[in-house]
Scaffold this motif. Sequence first.
Motif, short mmCIF file in Angstrom:
data_model
loop_
_atom_site.label_atom_id
_atom_site.label_comp_id
_atom_site.label_asym_id
_atom_site.label_seq_id
_atom_site.Cartn_x
_atom_site.Cartn_y
_atom_site.Cartn_z
N ASP A 1 47.84 58.13 52.21
CA ASP A 1 46.78 58.75 51.39
C ASP A 1 45.89 57.72 50.73
N LYS A 2 46.43 56.53 50.48
CA LYS A 2 45.67 55.52 49.72
C LYS A 2 45.31 54.31 50.57
N ILE A 3 45.13 54.53 51.86
CA ILE A 3 44.79 53.44 52.77
C ILE A 3 43.47 52.76 52.37
N ASP A 4 42.58 53.51 51.72
CA ASP A 4 41.29 52.94 51.32
C ASP A 4 41.43 51.86 50.24
N ALA A 5 42.63 51.70 49.71
CA ALA A 5 42.85 50.64 48.72
C ALA A 5 42.51 49.27 49.30
N PRO B 1 42.63 43.72 44.78
CA PRO B 1 43.51 44.21 43.71
C PRO B 1 43.15 43.56 42.38
N ASP B 2 43.61 44.16 41.30
CA ASP B 2 43.46 43.57 39.97
C ASP B 2 44.08 42.17 39.98
N ARG B 3 43.33 41.18 39.57
CA ARG B 3 43.81 39.80 39.61
C ARG B 3 45.07 39.59 38.77
N GLU B 4 45.20 40.37 37.70
CA GLU B 4 46.36 40.24 36.80
C GLU B 4 47.51 41.18 37.21
N TYR B 5 47.25 42.10 38.11
CA TYR B 5 48.27 43.08 38.57
C TYR B 5 48.92 43.79 37.37
N THR B 6 48.11 44.16 36.39
CA THR B 6 48.64 44.71 35.14
C THR B 6 49.39 46.02 35.36
N ILE C 1 49.34 39.23 46.33
CA ILE C 1 49.83 40.57 46.58
C ILE C 1 48.66 41.42 47.05
N ASN C 2 48.77 41.98 48.26
CA ASN C 2 47.63 42.75 48.76
C ASN C 2 47.57 44.15 48.14
N SER C 3 46.47 44.84 48.35
CA SER C 3 46.23 46.13 47.68
C SER C 3 47.25 47.19 48.06
N LEU C 4 47.68 47.22 49.32
CA LEU C 4 48.66 48.22 49.73
C LEU C 4 50.03 47.93 49.12
#
Length: 364
Positions: free
Chosen positions: A49-53, A58-63, A252-255
């Motif tokens: 469902d979230k493949i478009d991520a 991604p957020d650089r801080e991965y908050t 860390i990639n978006s998926l």
Amino acid sequence: MIKHKDHFHGSDLEKIEEIYGIKKEEIVSFSANVNPLGVSPLLRTTLADKIDAITTYPDREYTSLRKCIAAYCGTDHENVIVGNGSTELISLFIQIEHPKKAMIIGPTYSEYEREISLGGGTTLYYPLREKDDFRLDVNDFISHLNENIDLLVICNPNNPTSSCITSADMRHILDACKEYDIYVMVDETYVEFAENMEEIDSVPLTNYYNNIVILRGTSKFFAAPGLRLGYAITGNRDLIKAINTRKNPWTINSLAVVAGETMFSDTAYIKETKDLITKERARMYQAFCESPDYKVYKPSGNFMLVRILRNDLTSQELFDRAIREKMMIRDCSTFPFLDNKYIRFCIMNPEDNDRLLHCLLNNE
């Protein structure tokens, strides 16, 4: 039996395919120590469902991801660092600490020694003893610590022995290490599989000790080794700053971020995993306890170490026997302090476990 000198890792199915002529897709890997449930249904649908991520950074801080991990582990998100698998974090930590002399409790995972060596350091091993069922004698161990050691590496539960150190004993170790200015790296890759996890989880100790860093990942418990999502927890903010300064951005990639935010809150999957492993581990342990051909050591992880008592049988012969039935176990003869009388296998689904029990306990 095919004569070969290869000792296979749980990910070496291509080599198995080449040597034995068995399609890798047909092999049940009792060597990889990965959750037999596979990827959770929730994670499958969420990633689809979230493949478009993947269309955005991604957020650089991965908050958000770090907050999910913190909630799952019971810590503050400021204590969490994420990395491209725990191997990246091991490497970064050793690069920063740059230990000249490290002590490793063994037999254990070989990557620790490799990273220390790459950094120019030397390694000492403190051997877990068979006569103690590979459980750590904490007082004796502490007596071997000294000011020449600057890093201690502990895998807890330990691979391949599946033995564990309680948090009460870990406190004694941390206190002794504090006296000698020794930093402690604890690899908790398998802690979530432990039935007594609350007794061996070292995360609460990061609130009181600044000489400990804990490493975990998603490869084993969440059956996602290809995701390459690992994390570290420490109360030492100077160390966190040093790692974040050195670490490349967006490792860390978006998926993987989407996956992490999903899996750490997937309570149904987590409970199903724990229930399955607890039940099957007890059943398989009992089966080996009743066999005169083996000695089995009480396991805390999702795998168990077994010693072959028969003089006419070796670990390579058992590996060969199992692989011909399309099951891959671990020949432990390459681990420090072990020989060709030790095998290791992980807990799989009941049907596969039955097949392995029949293969190892009933065949002549």
